[in-house]
Design an enzyme around this catalytic site. Structure first.
Site, PDB file in Angstrom:
ATOM      1  NE  ARG A 123      -6.971 -14.806 -31.587  1.00 55.29           N
ATOM      2  CZ  ARG A 123      -7.117 -14.798 -32.911  1.00 55.29           C
ATOM      3  NH1 ARG A 123      -6.571 -13.838 -33.626  1.00 55.29           N
ATOM      4  NH2 ARG A 123      -7.781 -15.754 -33.505  1.00 55.29           N
ATOM      5  CE  LYS A 145      -9.868 -11.683  -9.103  1.00 54.56           C
ATOM      6  NZ  LYS A 145     -10.524 -12.087  -7.845  1.00 54.56           N
ATOM      7  CD  GLU A 187     -14.928  -4.350  -1.822  1.00 55.76           C
ATOM      8  OE1 GLU A 187     -13.991  -4.967  -1.281  1.00 55.76           O
ATOM      9  OE2 GLU A 187     -15.828  -4.925  -2.486  1.00 55.76           O
ATOM     10  CE  LYS A 229      -7.679  -5.592  -6.699  1.00 53.75           C
ATOM     11  NZ  LYS A 229      -9.040  -5.586  -7.142  1.00 53.75           N
ATOM     12  CD  GLU A 239      -8.780 -15.003  -6.521  1.00 58.10           C
ATOM     13  OE1 GLU A 239      -8.955 -13.818  -6.847  1.00 58.10           O
ATOM     14  OE2 GLU A 239      -9.665 -15.735  -6.090  1.00 58.10           O
ATOM     15  NE  ARG A 243      -6.736 -10.294  -7.891  1.00 57.24           N
ATOM     16  CZ  ARG A 243      -6.666  -9.581  -8.993  1.00 57.24           C
ATOM     17  NH1 ARG A 243      -5.689  -9.795  -9.847  1.00 57.24           N
ATOM     18  NH2 ARG A 243      -7.558  -8.650  -9.261  1.00 57.24           N
ATOM     19  CG  ASN A 247     -12.391 -12.628  -3.347  1.00 55.99           C
ATOM     20  OD1 ASN A 247     -12.782 -11.578  -3.836  1.00 55.99           O
ATOM     21  ND2 ASN A 247     -11.805 -13.573  -4.052  1.00 55.99           N
ATOM     22  CG  HIS A 250     -15.753 -10.230  -1.781  1.00 56.78           C
ATOM     23  ND1 HIS A 250     -15.194  -9.523  -0.746  1.00 56.78           N
ATOM     24  CD2 HIS A 250     -15.762  -9.388  -2.837  1.00 56.78           C
ATOM     25  CE1 HIS A 250     -14.871  -8.309  -1.174  1.00 56.78           C
ATOM     26  NE2 HIS A 250     -15.206  -8.198  -2.435  1.00 56.78           N
ATOM     27  CG  HIS A 254     -20.031 -12.898  -4.511  1.00 59.43           C
ATOM     28  ND1 HIS A 254     -18.885 -13.476  -5.009  1.00 59.43           N
ATOM     29  CD2 HIS A 254     -19.881 -11.572  -4.707  1.00 59.43           C
ATOM     30  CE1 HIS A 254     -18.086 -12.528  -5.481  1.00 59.43           C
ATOM     31  NE2 HIS A 254     -18.665 -11.372  -5.303  1.00 59.43           N
ATOM     32  CG  HIS A 267     -19.780  -5.837  -4.626  1.00 60.95           C
ATOM     33  ND1 HIS A 267     -19.771  -7.206  -4.756  1.00 60.95           N
ATOM     34  CD2 HIS A 267     -18.494  -5.485  -4.380  1.00 60.95           C
ATOM     35  CE1 HIS A 267     -18.548  -7.660  -4.606  1.00 60.95           C
ATOM     36  NE2 HIS A 267     -17.743  -6.636  -4.374  1.00 60.95           N
TER      37      HIS A 267
HETATM   38  P1  NAD Z   1     -21.624   0.750 -10.168  1.00 62.86           P
HETATM   39  O1  NAD Z   1     -20.680   0.687 -11.265  1.00 62.86           O
HETATM   40  O2  NAD Z   1     -22.979   0.158 -10.350  1.00 62.86           O
HETATM   41  O3  NAD Z   1     -21.783   2.264  -9.702  1.00 62.86           O
HETATM   42  C1  NAD Z   1     -22.668   2.568  -8.652  1.00 62.86           C
HETATM   43  C2  NAD Z   1     -23.695   3.648  -9.062  1.00 62.86           C
HETATM   44  O4  NAD Z   1     -23.053   4.920  -9.045  1.00 62.86           O
HETATM   45  C3  NAD Z   1     -24.244   3.473 -10.460  1.00 62.86           C
HETATM   46  O5  NAD Z   1     -25.590   3.863 -10.462  1.00 62.86           O
HETATM   47  C4  NAD Z   1     -23.400   4.446 -11.261  1.00 62.86           C
HETATM   48  O6  NAD Z   1     -24.026   4.870 -12.435  1.00 62.86           O
HETATM   49  C5  NAD Z   1     -23.256   5.576 -10.287  1.00 62.86           C
HETATM   50  N1  NAD Z   1     -22.095   6.442 -10.454  1.00 62.86           N
HETATM   51  C6  NAD Z   1     -20.848   6.088 -10.835  1.00 62.86           C
HETATM   52  N2  NAD Z   1     -20.010   7.127 -10.687  1.00 62.86           N
HETATM   53  C7  NAD Z   1     -20.760   8.161 -10.235  1.00 62.86           C
HETATM   54  C8  NAD Z   1     -20.458   9.492  -9.867  1.00 62.86           C
HETATM   55  N3  NAD Z   1     -19.216   9.944  -9.861  1.00 62.86           N
HETATM   56  N4  NAD Z   1     -21.471  10.289  -9.460  1.00 62.86           N
HETATM   57  C9  NAD Z   1     -22.731   9.812  -9.381  1.00 62.86           C
HETATM   58  N5  NAD Z   1     -23.081   8.554  -9.674  1.00 62.86           N
HETATM   59  C10 NAD Z   1     -22.088   7.736 -10.091  1.00 62.86           C
HETATM   60  O7  NAD Z   1     -21.055   0.036  -8.838  1.00 62.86           O
HETATM   61  P2  NAD Z   1     -19.596   0.008  -8.182  1.00 62.86           P
HETATM   62  O8  NAD Z   1     -19.849  -0.091  -6.734  1.00 62.86           O
HETATM   63  O9  NAD Z   1     -18.711   1.052  -8.693  1.00 62.86           O
HETATM   64  O10 NAD Z   1     -19.024  -1.388  -8.704  1.00 62.86           O
HETATM   65  C11 NAD Z   1     -19.668  -2.591  -8.388  1.00 62.86           C
HETATM   66  C12 NAD Z   1     -19.299  -3.611  -9.418  1.00 62.86           C
HETATM   67  O11 NAD Z   1     -17.889  -3.790  -9.405  1.00 62.86           O
HETATM   68  C13 NAD Z   1     -19.916  -4.968  -9.179  1.00 62.86           C
HETATM   69  O12 NAD Z   1     -20.368  -5.482 -10.399  1.00 62.86           O
HETATM   70  C14 NAD Z   1     -18.757  -5.804  -8.661  1.00 62.86           C
HETATM   71  O13 NAD Z   1     -18.889  -7.170  -8.966  1.00 62.86           O
HETATM   72  C15 NAD Z   1     -17.610  -5.199  -9.401  1.00 62.86           C
HETATM   73  N6  NAD Z   1     -16.301  -5.382  -8.771  1.00 62.86           N
HETATM   74  C16 NAD Z   1     -15.288  -5.794  -9.560  1.00 62.86           C
HETATM   75  C17 NAD Z   1     -14.027  -5.950  -9.014  1.00 62.86           C
HETATM   76  C18 NAD Z   1     -12.876  -6.320  -9.904  1.00 62.86           C
HETATM   77  O14 NAD Z   1     -11.806  -6.614  -9.383  1.00 62.86           O
HETATM   78  N7  NAD Z   1     -13.047  -6.291 -11.200  1.00 62.86           N
HETATM   79  C19 NAD Z   1     -13.802  -5.694  -7.664  1.00 62.86           C
HETATM   80  C20 NAD Z   1     -14.880  -5.273  -6.884  1.00 62.86           C
HETATM   81  C21 NAD Z   1     -16.129  -5.119  -7.453  1.00 62.86           C
HETATM   82  N1  GLY Z   2     -11.746  -7.751  -5.834  1.00 61.57           N
HETATM   83  C1  GLY Z   2     -10.929  -8.895  -5.642  1.00 61.57           C
HETATM   84  C2  GLY Z   2      -9.779  -8.984  -6.578  1.00 61.57           C
HETATM   85  O1  GLY Z   2      -9.551  -8.096  -7.361  1.00 61.57           O
HETATM   86  O2  GLY Z   2      -9.080  -9.963  -6.562  1.00 61.57           O
END
Ligand code: NAD
Ligand code: GLY
Length: 361
Positions: A123, A145, A187, A229, A239, A243, A247, A250, A254, A267
């Protein structure tokens, strides 16, 4: 540089600091002081582990914290319930109790998986974000999130779950592929478009330095992005309204990600094209002028980002995917559009005919 900025996300007893700087992973105490009990699980992936796992392990060793590691396969296609289950399996197998700490070391994919697992294990257990991509430092690690994808929709399974702290080491961006850096810049540019015209102008002046990995400039961009943010999340953590402005681009983005196949368009790349579509619709509505399109498109291009959706995508494909967006209420597709540069709105009060024109353009 070490810690250059500390910013607090003010959410009462769920509030936390964001540390921004360089060589932060080598500051053993910074990590260990946010670990709850005497055990931790570091969740990372096969790309990040060889680069950055060792300093985190050393920090935990130095504080006599027992630790396990889970090294996931790299890629958005692994952001699934199966990966969450792998985290839970390891926690249970190695007898981590409710006092344990889950540490996410990696980009948004690792952070989203590890955060969701932390939110449901017994939990909810303590959770630390160590984001290593620009996108995760400015967006996904902040705001709570967490979650994973379902075959029928991205990020459809998840929870709001705030970390104990965020450690954004700008130095880790030195090893990031250029394409991933650009995806993070999308972003960053988003924050200027939705909330802060001065920041947008600062980005126009400094985009070359950011692309060239100037550490001070990157730290400044991460700081302002996290400030924006945090300000939004503090007003609307779960949200219920505001919030959703985070997006911008997005909903269209998406759809591009899903139709083109997760991972083929990053992304951030999909968000860049999606922001231009939101700007196009805002212009058609008569809410903003052509100058916003020109400036946005020029800035995104200088950040080496796409400014249009893939030509082969049809309006029907967009509408089908957009119909299952989390912002939608009672079947109405809600969109984030611009009232002006630096001000966004969330609305379903747009002309459907104009939306079709945007999707066909
Ligand atoms: P990712 O986590 O896939 O990382 C991108 C690539 O970079 C991967 O291949 C990873 O292994 C590599 N990598 C990471 N750090 C590195 C470093 N320092 N040096 C070399 N390579 C490195 O992608 P991302 O762009 O970080 O995140 C995208 C994801 O985040 C999506 O799934 C998206 O939906 C999610 N997201 C979530 C939120 C949220 O609020 N939770 C917001 C925006 C995006
Ligand atoms: N990436 C959008 C949010 O965190 O709300």
């Amino acid at each position: 540089m070490h810690i250059k900025h500390t910013l607090n996300v003010d959410l009462g007893d769920r509030g936390y600091p964001i540390y921004i700087g360089t060589e932060l992973l080598d500051q053993a105490d910074l990590i260990s002081r946010h670990v709850n009990g005497r055990s931790a699980l570091v969740v990372t992936n096969s790309t990040v582990a060889p680069l950055y796992l060792e300093p985190v392990q050393k920090a935990l060793d130095a504080a006599n914290i027992r630790h396990d590691e889970l090294i996931l396969e790299d890629g958005e296609q692994h952001k699934t319930l199966a990966s969450v289950e792998a985290v839970i399996d390891l926690l249970l197998t190695n007898r981590h109790d409710r006092n344990t700490t889950v540490i996410a070391l990696g980009g948004g994919v690792v952070g989203d998986i590890a955060g969701f697992a932390a939110s449901i294990y017994q939990r909810g257990v303590n959770f630390i974000q160590i984001p290593t991509t620009l996108l995760s430092q400015v967006d996904s690690s902040v705001g709570g999130k967490t979650g994973v994808n379902h075959p029928l929709g991205k990020n459809m399974i998840g929870a709001f779950y705030q970390p104990r702290c965020v450690i954004a080491d700008i130095g880790t961006l030195n090893t990031l592929p250029a394409r991933e850096l650009s995806a993070g810049l999308a972003e960053v540019i988003k924050y200027g478009l939705i909330c802060d015209a001065d920041f947008f102008e600062w980005l126009e002046d400094n985009i070359a330095d950011l692309s060239n990995l100037d550490q001070d400039m990157l730290a400044q961009a991460v700081l302002v992005s996290c400030q924006i943010k945090a300000r939004v999340v503090e007003q609307d953590e779960r949200e219920s309204g505001l919030r959703a402005i985070l997006n911008l681009g997005h909903t269209f983005g998406h759809a591009i990600e899903a139709v083109m196949g997760y991972g083929n368009w990053l992304h951030g790349e999909a968000v860049a094209a999606g922001m231009m579509m939101a700007i196009d619709l805002s212009i058609r509505q008569g809410w903003i002028g052509e100058r916003v399109r020109e400036r946005s498109s020029a800035l995104l291009e200088r950040a080496v980002l796409p400014t249009a959706a893939p030509a082969e995508m049809t309006p029907e494909q967009f509408l089908e995917t957009m119909a299952i967006d989390k912002k939608n209420v009672d079947g109405e597709i809600k969109l984030v559009l611009l009232n002006k540069l630096g001000e966004a709105c969330i609305t379903d009060d747009y002309d459907h005919e104009l939306l079709l024109q945007t999707l066909s353009a």
